[in-house]
Design a protein around this motif. Structure first.
Motif, PDB file in Angstrom:
ATOM      1  N   LYS A 170      34.291  47.183  39.532  1.00  0.00           N
ATOM      2  CA  LYS A 170      34.275  45.763  39.156  1.00  0.00           C
ATOM      3  C   LYS A 170      35.147  44.997  40.144  1.00  0.00           C
ATOM      4  CE  LYS A 170      32.569  46.108  34.786  1.00  0.00           C
ATOM      5  NZ  LYS A 170      31.320  45.688  34.295  1.00  0.00           N
ATOM      6  N   ASN A 171      34.896  43.692  40.173  1.00  0.00           N
ATOM      7  CA  ASN A 171      35.707  42.833  41.028  1.00  0.00           C
ATOM      8  C   ASN A 171      36.623  42.021  40.117  1.00  0.00           C
ATOM      9  OD1 ASN A 171      36.722  41.027  42.858  1.00  0.00           O
ATOM     10  ND2 ASN A 171      34.767  40.055  43.315  1.00  0.00           N
ATOM     11  N   LEU A 172      37.763  42.617  39.791  1.00  0.00           N
ATOM     12  CA  LEU A 172      38.639  42.078  38.749  1.00  0.00           C
ATOM     13  C   LEU A 172      39.440  40.873  39.237  1.00  0.00           C
ATOM     14  CD1 LEU A 172      39.845  42.509  35.896  1.00  0.00           C
ATOM     15  CD2 LEU A 172      41.457  44.122  36.915  1.00  0.00           C
ATOM     16  N   LEU A 173      39.499  39.853  38.390  1.00  0.00           N
ATOM     17  CA  LEU A 173      40.371  38.706  38.647  1.00  0.00           C
ATOM     18  C   LEU A 173      41.485  38.723  37.598  1.00  0.00           C
ATOM     19  CD1 LEU A 173      41.182  35.990  39.961  1.00  0.00           C
ATOM     20  CD2 LEU A 173      39.491  34.862  38.506  1.00  0.00           C
ATOM     21  N   ILE A 174      42.710  38.947  38.066  1.00  0.00           N
ATOM     22  CA  ILE A 174      43.861  39.003  37.169  1.00  0.00           C
ATOM     23  C   ILE A 174      44.538  37.641  37.155  1.00  0.00           C
ATOM     24  CG2 ILE A 174      46.102  40.105  36.775  1.00  0.00           C
ATOM     25  CD1 ILE A 174      45.029  42.594  38.115  1.00  0.00           C
ATOM     26  N   ILE A 175      44.733  37.118  35.948  1.00  0.00           N
ATOM     27  CA  ILE A 175      45.375  35.809  35.804  1.00  0.00           C
ATOM     28  C   ILE A 175      46.704  35.974  35.088  1.00  0.00           C
ATOM     29  CG2 ILE A 175      45.188  33.504  34.790  1.00  0.00           C
ATOM     30  CD1 ILE A 175      42.137  33.779  35.047  1.00  0.00           C
ATOM     31  N   GLY A 176      47.779  35.585  35.753  1.00  0.00           N
ATOM     32  CA  GLY A 176      49.113  35.654  35.162  1.00  0.00           C
ATOM     33  C   GLY A 176      49.507  34.304  34.601  1.00  0.00           C
ATOM     34  N   ILE A 177      50.159  34.330  33.435  1.00  0.00           N
ATOM     35  CA  ILE A 177      50.647  33.088  32.828  1.00  0.00           C
ATOM     36  C   ILE A 177      52.106  32.885  33.255  1.00  0.00           C
ATOM     37  CG2 ILE A 177      51.010  31.824  30.686  1.00  0.00           C
ATOM     38  CD1 ILE A 177      48.884  33.604  29.373  1.00  0.00           C
ATOM     39  N   LEU A 178      52.355  31.778  33.919  1.00  0.00           N
ATOM     40  CA  LEU A 178      53.702  31.465  34.419  1.00  0.00           C
ATOM     41  C   LEU A 178      54.507  30.728  33.368  1.00  0.00           C
ATOM     42  CD1 LEU A 178      52.819  30.324  38.042  1.00  0.00           C
ATOM     43  CD2 LEU A 178      53.869  32.475  37.328  1.00  0.00           C
ATOM     44  N   LYS A 179      55.842  30.928  33.393  1.00  0.00           N
ATOM     45  CA  LYS A 179      56.487  31.751  34.397  1.00  0.00           C
ATOM     46  C   LYS A 179      56.680  33.190  33.955  1.00  0.00           C
ATOM     47  CE  LYS A 179      59.493  27.853  35.430  1.00  0.00           C
ATOM     48  NZ  LYS A 179      60.931  27.440  35.413  1.00  0.00           N
ATOM     49  N   LEU A 222      52.715  45.478  37.632  1.00  0.00           N
ATOM     50  CA  LEU A 222      51.438  45.985  37.122  1.00  0.00           C
ATOM     51  C   LEU A 222      50.392  46.130  38.230  1.00  0.00           C
ATOM     52  CD1 LEU A 222      49.743  46.693  34.524  1.00  0.00           C
ATOM     53  CD2 LEU A 222      49.053  44.285  34.508  1.00  0.00           C
ATOM     54  N   ILE A 223      50.261  45.108  39.059  1.00  0.00           N
ATOM     55  CA  ILE A 223      49.179  45.152  40.061  1.00  0.00           C
ATOM     56  C   ILE A 223      49.394  46.263  41.082  1.00  0.00           C
ATOM     57  CG2 ILE A 223      48.400  42.782  39.786  1.00  0.00           C
ATOM     58  CD1 ILE A 223      49.958  42.033  42.287  1.00  0.00           C
ATOM     59  N   ARG A 224      50.657  46.692  41.248  1.00  0.00           N
ATOM     60  CA  ARG A 224      50.896  47.793  42.182  1.00  0.00           C
ATOM     61  C   ARG A 224      50.581  49.146  41.562  1.00  0.00           C
ATOM     62  NH1 ARG A 224      56.557  45.869  44.543  1.00  0.00           N
ATOM     63  NH2 ARG A 224      56.593  44.837  42.515  1.00  0.00           N
ATOM     64  N   SER A 225      50.268  49.145  40.258  1.00  0.00           N
ATOM     65  CA  SER A 225      49.791  50.375  39.604  1.00  0.00           C
ATOM     66  C   SER A 225      48.282  50.326  39.381  1.00  0.00           C
ATOM     67  CB  SER A 225      50.483  50.563  38.252  1.00  0.00           C
ATOM     68  OG  SER A 225      51.825  50.910  38.442  1.00  0.00           O
ATOM     69  N   ILE A 226      47.643  49.279  39.852  1.00  0.00           N
ATOM     70  CA  ILE A 226      46.189  49.158  39.700  1.00  0.00           C
ATOM     71  C   ILE A 226      45.543  49.514  41.031  1.00  0.00           C
ATOM     72  CG2 ILE A 226      44.287  47.567  39.227  1.00  0.00           C
ATOM     73  CD1 ILE A 226      46.122  46.034  37.343  1.00  0.00           C
ATOM     74  N   ASP A 227      44.704  50.550  40.997  1.00  0.00           N
ATOM     75  CA  ASP A 227      44.153  51.091  42.235  1.00  0.00           C
ATOM     76  C   ASP A 227      42.657  50.765  42.390  1.00  0.00           C
ATOM     77  OD1 ASP A 227      43.991  52.427  44.610  1.00  0.00           O
ATOM     78  OD2 ASP A 227      43.888  54.428  43.694  1.00  0.00           O
ATOM     79  N   ILE A 228      42.359  49.473  42.314  1.00  0.00           N
ATOM     80  CA  ILE A 228      41.014  48.970  42.621  1.00  0.00           C
ATOM     81  C   ILE A 228      41.234  47.628  43.322  1.00  0.00           C
ATOM     82  CG2 ILE A 228      39.638  50.017  40.751  1.00  0.00           C
ATOM     83  CD1 ILE A 228      40.129  47.370  39.189  1.00  0.00           C
ATOM     84  N   ASN A 229      40.186  47.062  43.913  1.00  0.00           N
ATOM     85  CA  ASN A 229      40.350  45.754  44.545  1.00  0.00           C
ATOM     86  C   ASN A 229      40.453  44.675  43.471  1.00  0.00           C
ATOM     87  OD1 ASN A 229      40.275  46.646  47.193  1.00  0.00           O
ATOM     88  ND2 ASN A 229      38.035  46.700  47.178  1.00  0.00           N
ATOM     89  N   THR A 230      41.502  43.866  43.564  1.00  0.00           N
ATOM     90  CA  THR A 230      41.670  42.786  42.583  1.00  0.00           C
ATOM     91  C   THR A 230      42.047  41.495  43.294  1.00  0.00           C
ATOM     92  OG1 THR A 230      44.047  43.099  42.294  1.00  0.00           O
ATOM     93  CG2 THR A 230      42.609  44.353  40.835  1.00  0.00           C
TER      94      THR A 230
END
Ligand code: IMP
Ligand code: MG
Length: 176
Positions: free
Chosen positions: A37-46, A55-63
């Motif tokens: 999948k082509n995941l889009l991760i959205i973080g809520i600031l702040k 988290l994203i450094r433990s996710i091993d797919i293209n995001t």
């Protein structure tokens, strides 16, 4: 070492090593669930910025990553009282969305952003929350990836704040 914020004592709740392990597990689950999948991760600031960064450094797919910033004023239990401060910079139509939040309290914030995202027809929508407070909520929020369930007490550290202080603490504390 910081032991209090604004005169309020900090009691250790979750150590950084425990957070690290949990975040790594969440990253592995997300990696497994979004293969191809082509995941889009959205973080809520702040609040989510440190959690999201780990988290994203433990996710091993293209995001792809984007952020949304909201603020709540007066009574955050009322959806109308949450205000959009900075909107997303990408289109979410037909995208696989993972919304990342530091902490789920009454659910007003997540509810507001969820409604906004769902009205733009994403291909899929899931939520990832590091800290989930055990309480009766006004808004029914489904958490797909959860770090820790915690008691309904005010916490600070690892991105979460007390009046904007304490975000830099590596561990998570309960305010006395
Ligand atoms: P909700 O809209 O009631 O779910 O609250 C969510 C937001 O309020 C979170 O994103 C936090 O920024 C903030 N919040 C709620 N409880 C706490 C807490 O115990 N410590 C720090 N921030 C909190
Ligand atoms: Mg927040």
């Amino acid at each position: 070492m910081v032991k209090e914020i604004r005169g309020r004592k900090l009691n250790l709740l979750i150590e950084s090593s425990e957070i690290k392990q949990k975040v790594h597990e969440l990253g592995k689950q997300i990696t497994n669930d979004y293969q191809d999948k082509n995941l889009l991760i959205i973080g809520i600031l702040k609040g989510s910025f440190i959690f999201l960064a780990d988290l994203i450094r433990s996710i091993d797919i293209n995001t792809e990553i984007d952020f949304i910033r909201v603020s709540s004023y007066k009574d955050e239990m009322t959806p109308g009282n949450i205000e959009l401060v900075t909107d997303l910079g990408v289109s979410i139509n037909d995208r696989d969305i993972l919304l990342v939040e530091d902490l789920l309290d009454n659910g007003g914030t997540l509810n507001f952003i969820r409604e906004k995202i769902l009205s733009n027809q994403p291909a899929s929508f899931k939520t990832c929350v590091l800290l989930n407070k055990k309480k009766t909520r006004k808004f029914d929020i489904r958490v797909d990836y959860m770090g820790f369930e915690i008691d309904d007490k005010f916490v600070v550290g690892y991105g979460t704040d007390l009046a904007e202080e304490g975000r830099n603490l590596p561990d998570i504390y309960v305010i006395e």
